[in-house]
Design an enzyme around this catalytic site. Structure first.
Site, PDB file in Angstrom:
ATOM      1  N   ARG A 143       6.030  -1.381  -2.282  1.00 43.48           N
ATOM      2  CA  ARG A 143       6.118  -0.185  -1.434  1.00 43.48           C
ATOM      3  C   ARG A 143       7.566   0.105  -0.970  1.00 43.48           C
ATOM      4  O   ARG A 143       7.859   0.161   0.215  1.00 43.48           O
ATOM      5  CB  ARG A 143       5.213  -0.303  -0.208  1.00 43.48           C
ATOM      6  CG  ARG A 143       3.794  -0.745  -0.458  1.00 43.48           C
ATOM      7  CD  ARG A 143       2.916   0.206  -1.233  1.00 43.48           C
ATOM      8  NE  ARG A 143       2.580   1.432  -0.553  1.00 43.48           N
ATOM      9  CZ  ARG A 143       1.545   1.584   0.290  1.00 43.48           C
ATOM     10  NH1 ARG A 143       0.806   0.547   0.576  1.00 43.48           N
ATOM     11  NH2 ARG A 143       1.295   2.741   0.857  1.00 43.48           N
ATOM     12  N   ILE A 157      -0.115   4.089 -10.300  1.00 46.44           N
ATOM     13  CA  ILE A 157       0.630   4.387  -9.072  1.00 46.44           C
ATOM     14  C   ILE A 157       1.167   3.129  -8.402  1.00 46.44           C
ATOM     15  O   ILE A 157       2.336   3.063  -8.027  1.00 46.44           O
ATOM     16  CB  ILE A 157      -0.252   5.186  -8.075  1.00 46.44           C
ATOM     17  CG1 ILE A 157      -0.841   6.428  -8.742  1.00 46.44           C
ATOM     18  CG2 ILE A 157       0.532   5.524  -6.813  1.00 46.44           C
ATOM     19  CD1 ILE A 157       0.185   7.481  -9.139  1.00 46.44           C
ATOM     20  N   ASP A 191      -6.429   5.899  -4.697  1.00 42.53           N
ATOM     21  CA  ASP A 191      -7.193   5.320  -3.580  1.00 42.53           C
ATOM     22  C   ASP A 191      -8.673   5.204  -3.886  1.00 42.53           C
ATOM     23  O   ASP A 191      -9.404   4.520  -3.171  1.00 42.53           O
ATOM     24  CB  ASP A 191      -6.990   6.151  -2.311  1.00 42.53           C
ATOM     25  CG  ASP A 191      -5.565   6.049  -1.813  1.00 42.53           C
ATOM     26  OD1 ASP A 191      -5.165   6.881  -0.971  1.00 42.53           O
ATOM     27  OD2 ASP A 191      -4.835   5.153  -2.279  1.00 42.53           O
ATOM     28  N   CYS A 202       2.994  -4.500   0.878  1.00 37.46           N
ATOM     29  CA  CYS A 202       1.656  -4.839   1.362  1.00 37.46           C
ATOM     30  C   CYS A 202       0.886  -5.393   0.163  1.00 37.46           C
ATOM     31  O   CYS A 202       1.446  -5.647  -0.896  1.00 37.46           O
ATOM     32  CB  CYS A 202       0.974  -3.604   1.938  1.00 37.46           C
ATOM     33  SG  CYS A 202       0.610  -2.384   0.696  1.00 37.46           S
ATOM     34  N   LYS A 260      -7.664   9.954   7.108  1.00 35.17           N
ATOM     35  CA  LYS A 260      -6.656   9.028   7.634  1.00 35.17           C
ATOM     36  C   LYS A 260      -5.262   9.456   7.180  1.00 35.17           C
ATOM     37  O   LYS A 260      -4.333   9.509   7.993  1.00 35.17           O
ATOM     38  CB  LYS A 260      -6.930   7.613   7.121  1.00 35.17           C
ATOM     39  CG  LYS A 260      -5.783   6.646   7.329  1.00 35.17           C
ATOM     40  CD  LYS A 260      -6.058   5.254   6.828  1.00 35.17           C
ATOM     41  CE  LYS A 260      -5.778   5.059   5.378  1.00 35.17           C
ATOM     42  NZ  LYS A 260      -4.361   4.888   5.008  1.00 35.17           N
ATOM     43  N   ASN A 261      -5.138   9.800   5.898  1.00 37.41           N
ATOM     44  CA  ASN A 261      -3.803  10.058   5.353  1.00 37.41           C
ATOM     45  C   ASN A 261      -3.274  11.449   5.676  1.00 37.41           C
ATOM     46  O   ASN A 261      -2.153  11.783   5.293  1.00 37.41           O
ATOM     47  CB  ASN A 261      -3.791   9.802   3.841  1.00 37.41           C
ATOM     48  CG  ASN A 261      -3.981   8.315   3.546  1.00 37.41           C
ATOM     49  OD1 ASN A 261      -3.893   7.480   4.454  1.00 37.41           O
ATOM     50  ND2 ASN A 261      -4.278   7.990   2.311  1.00 37.41           N
ATOM     51  N   ARG A 266      -9.278  -0.183   8.929  1.00 37.42           N
ATOM     52  CA  ARG A 266      -8.052   0.626   8.929  1.00 37.42           C
ATOM     53  C   ARG A 266      -8.353   2.048   8.452  1.00 37.42           C
ATOM     54  O   ARG A 266      -7.687   3.002   8.845  1.00 37.42           O
ATOM     55  CB  ARG A 266      -7.000   0.004   7.996  1.00 37.42           C
ATOM     56  CG  ARG A 266      -6.310  -1.235   8.535  1.00 37.42           C
ATOM     57  CD  ARG A 266      -5.174  -1.646   7.617  1.00 37.42           C
ATOM     58  NE  ARG A 266      -4.410  -0.485   7.230  1.00 37.42           N
ATOM     59  CZ  ARG A 266      -3.962  -0.285   5.985  1.00 37.42           C
ATOM     60  NH1 ARG A 266      -4.207  -1.159   5.036  1.00 37.42           N
ATOM     61  NH2 ARG A 266      -3.273   0.809   5.691  1.00 37.42           N
TER      62      ARG A 266
HETATM   63  C1  EPZ Z   1       0.343   7.381   0.463  1.00 36.56           C
HETATM   64  O1  EPZ Z   1       1.107   6.192   0.451  1.00 36.56           O
HETATM   65  C2  EPZ Z   1      -1.029   6.978   1.007  1.00 36.56           C
HETATM   66  N1  EPZ Z   1      -0.896   6.456   2.354  1.00 36.56           N
HETATM   67  C3  EPZ Z   1      -1.653   5.916   0.098  1.00 36.56           C
HETATM   68  O2  EPZ Z   1      -2.950   5.620   0.600  1.00 36.56           O
HETATM   69  C4  EPZ Z   1      -1.792   6.501  -1.304  1.00 36.56           C
HETATM   70  O3  EPZ Z   1      -2.309   5.525  -2.171  1.00 36.56           O
HETATM   71  C5  EPZ Z   1      -0.406   6.955  -1.803  1.00 36.56           C
HETATM   72  O4  EPZ Z   1       0.172   7.898  -0.865  1.00 36.56           O
HETATM   73  C6  EPZ Z   1      -0.485   7.626  -3.170  1.00 36.56           C
HETATM   74  O5  EPZ Z   1      -1.350   8.705  -3.113  1.00 36.56           O
HETATM   75  C7  EPZ Z   1      -0.760   7.314   3.389  1.00 36.56           C
HETATM   76  O6  EPZ Z   1      -0.718   8.518   3.207  1.00 36.56           O
HETATM   77  C8  EPZ Z   1      -0.664   6.711   4.762  1.00 36.56           C
HETATM   78  P1  EPZ Z   1       3.817   7.031  -2.357  1.00 36.56           P
HETATM   79  P2  EPZ Z   1       2.715   6.265   0.155  1.00 36.56           P
HETATM   80  O7  EPZ Z   1       5.096   7.093  -1.624  1.00 36.56           O
HETATM   81  O8  EPZ Z   1       3.269   7.480   0.771  1.00 36.56           O
HETATM   82  C9  EPZ Z   1       6.512   4.312  -5.156  1.00 36.56           C
HETATM   83  C10 EPZ Z   1      -4.699   4.231   1.338  1.00 36.56           C
HETATM   84  O9  EPZ Z   1      -5.382   3.364   0.771  1.00 36.56           O
HETATM   85  N2  EPZ Z   1       7.612   4.656  -4.244  1.00 36.56           N
HETATM   86  O10 EPZ Z   1       3.264   8.271  -2.975  1.00 36.56           O
HETATM   87  O11 EPZ Z   1       3.294   4.960   0.515  1.00 36.56           O
HETATM   88  C11 EPZ Z   1       5.505   3.389  -4.488  1.00 36.56           C
HETATM   89  O12 EPZ Z   1       5.933   2.043  -4.589  1.00 36.56           O
HETATM   90  C12 EPZ Z   1      -3.204   4.281   1.093  1.00 36.56           C
HETATM   91  O13 EPZ Z   1      -5.145   5.091   2.122  1.00 36.56           O
HETATM   92  C13 EPZ Z   1       8.893   4.250  -4.565  1.00 36.56           C
HETATM   93  O14 EPZ Z   1       9.126   3.610  -5.576  1.00 36.56           O
HETATM   94  O15 EPZ Z   1       2.681   6.419  -1.431  1.00 36.56           O
HETATM   95  C14 EPZ Z   1       4.243   3.636  -5.264  1.00 36.56           C
HETATM   96  O16 EPZ Z   1       4.285   2.865  -6.454  1.00 36.56           O
HETATM   97  C15 EPZ Z   1      -2.731   3.207   0.129  1.00 36.56           C
HETATM   98  N3  EPZ Z   1       9.912   4.555  -3.698  1.00 36.56           N
HETATM   99  C16 EPZ Z   1       4.349   5.118  -5.625  1.00 36.56           C
HETATM  100  O17 EPZ Z   1       5.734   5.476  -5.462  1.00 36.56           O
HETATM  101  C17 EPZ Z   1       9.687   5.259  -2.546  1.00 36.56           C
HETATM  102  O18 EPZ Z   1      10.661   5.527  -1.797  1.00 36.56           O
HETATM  103  C18 EPZ Z   1       3.497   6.025  -4.733  1.00 36.56           C
HETATM  104  O19 EPZ Z   1       3.951   5.853  -3.437  1.00 36.56           O
HETATM  105  C19 EPZ Z   1       8.367   5.659  -2.236  1.00 36.56           C
HETATM  106  C20 EPZ Z   1       7.335   5.352  -3.109  1.00 36.56           C
END
Ligand code: EPZ
Length: 433
Positions: A121, A327, A305, A116, A22-23, A397
């Protein structure tokens, strides 16, 4: 409201094909916006998040056709540069369309994706990186109005955190930027590498090495054909069920190198693993050992995840395990539901202590987020008695035909049209191996 009904306590045995990631497919679908042509994507899982991404592409003017697990995306005509709020709210990771829209169209209007169930996020890292590249960003009443006054310029981006989404957005936004963009402290997840492979197949120029991503801008992107990598998180979820229930299962069409850090946890818990590059056999007698401490980290560390499903597995391990979620700030939503099944879990901030019990008991529970749903299925399969799991929309999802997958392994699992009380059950077609 649909629910999943499980009669637990059965061993799991057999062979299972693991779905496409998915990701990985979501950012690759966004990347199709860059291509003034037609892209053919194989191994695309049938998921509601993928359906939402297809709707966004269609809304932008693309033509998208599904043939089994292949998607054909024709992005020759892009007729708008805004994404409706309803679609943004349906899938917060739609934010990854931003970079591609800016590169192709020079403008993008969309609402803030919002938080969410697992956390706030924020997208501050995305927006500060795009501003560095010359994007003007106006945030007003929860909406984003982004413009590229001239041409996006190549930049050096140092991410404060290796954000997956921010890395993807910069990779897409910089595809046509003049010169070389470098992202330091970039995310290193396999899904990032798959996106780079797709972009290079389209004629872009993306190189990944040691935590940095280098993008040399090109003038345009052309048609490409690509096969999406297997879903490492779905694979790990199935592994937790085999470990907790006991059994002997072979996972096919996986890339075991993508979840090496997690495999060690299963070995410590007492599972036997036979691993090749694309197959993994897991055997468990159902009597697991606690794992002293698991800490989620950015890749190649233990994946956040998989935290919920592994916690569910450890609920029936002998001894006390500790898990630290580093995370996301609110990723223990599955804990109250697991407790309803008899789990003994104490949480304090980002740490959870799981004292294993001999058996869990079936219960009526609710999945409040995608991975919590996968965890509740693992727990219900291992539990004595009947469980009814609501919140199936969350599960759909990210897990393709999850009941059919577990049924092929011998589980007694059905999707019920009602809230699980009614017995009217719908069987899902089993995906042929
Ligand atoms: C991706 O989300 C994945 N989703 C998530 O999978 C996964 O858990 C996550 O990466 C971490 O591996 C998809 O790829 C669609 P991040 P993403 O930006 O990109 C903070 C699932 O269950 N952050 O790496 O949103 C954020 O709040 C989903 O399949 C900021 O602070 O994750 C989080 O605490 C859930 N500012 C951490 O970084 C930003 O601008 C990781 O977020 C962006 C992120």
């Amino acid at each position: 409201m649909e629910s999943i009904v499980i009669h637990g306590g059965r061993k799991l045995e057999g062979t299972l094909h693991v779905q496409g990631a998915k990701n990985a497919v979501l950012p690759i679908l966004a990347a199709c916006v860059l291509v003034n042509g037609v892209c053919v994507l194989h191994n695309c899982p049938v998921l509601t998040d993928v359906a939402a991404a297809i709707e966004i592409l269609r809304c932008l003017g693309c033509k998208v056709r599904r043939e089994g697990h292949t998607l054909i995306v024709d992005a020759r005509v892009i007729s708008r540069c805004s994404i409706p709020d309803s679609l943004m709210r349906e899938m917060r990771s739609s934010i990854v369309f931003l970079g591609a829209m800016l590169a192709r169209l020079g403008a993008a209007q969309l609402c803030m994706p919002g938080g969410c169930e697992i956390g706030s996020r924020p997208i501050d890292l995305h927006l500060s990186a795009l501003r560095t590249m010359g994007v003007t960003v106006q945030e007003q009443n929860g909406n984003l109005c982004c413009k590229v006054p001239n041409r996006l310029h190549s930049s050096v981006i140092r991410l404060a955190f290796p954000s997956v989404g921010a890395t993807e957005n910069v990779m897409l936004a910089s595809a046509f930027a003049k010169g070389r963009t470098v992202i330091y402290n970039a995310a290193q997840e396999p899904e990032i590498e798959d996106l780079a492979d797709f972009l290079n197949a389209c004629g872009c120029n993306v190189r990944i090495d040691a935590g940095a991503v280098r993008i040399d801008g090109v003038d345009s992107a052309h048609d490409a054909e690509h096969t999406v990598i297997p879903d490492r998180i779905a694979a790990l979820s199935y592994m937790t069920a085999v470990a907790a229930c006991g059994g002997d299962v072979c996972l096919k069409d996986v890339r075991t190198a993508h979840f090496a850090s997690a495999n060690e946890v299963f070995r410590q818990a007492g599972c036997e693993l036979d691993i090749s590059a694309t197959q993994l056999r897991i055997r468990s007698n159902g009597c697991l050992r606690a794992v002293e401490h698991i800490k989620t980290q950015p890749y190649p560390g233990f994946p956040t995840d998989a935290q919920a499903a592994v916690m569910a597995m450890l609920c029936v391990a002998h001894g006390t395990s500790t898990m630290t979620e580093t995370i996301f700030e609110n990723r223990f939503n599955h804990v109250p539901q697991l407790r309803r099944m008899g789990a003994v879990i104490r949480t304090k901030g980002c740490e959870a202590r799981i004292r294993g019990v001999k058996r869990l008991s079936g219960a009526h529970v609710h999945a409040v987020d995608l991975r919590a749903g996968g965890a509740l299925i693992t727990a219900a399969l291992a539990a004595d008695g009947v469980s009814v799991i609501e919140g199936v929309d969350h599960i759909d999802r990210g897990y393709e035909t999850i009941e059919a997958c577990y049924r092929t392994l011998g589980a007694d699992i059905e999707r019920s049209a009602g809230s699980g009380k009614q017995q009217s059950k719908q069987k899902q077609p089993v995906r042929q191996l």
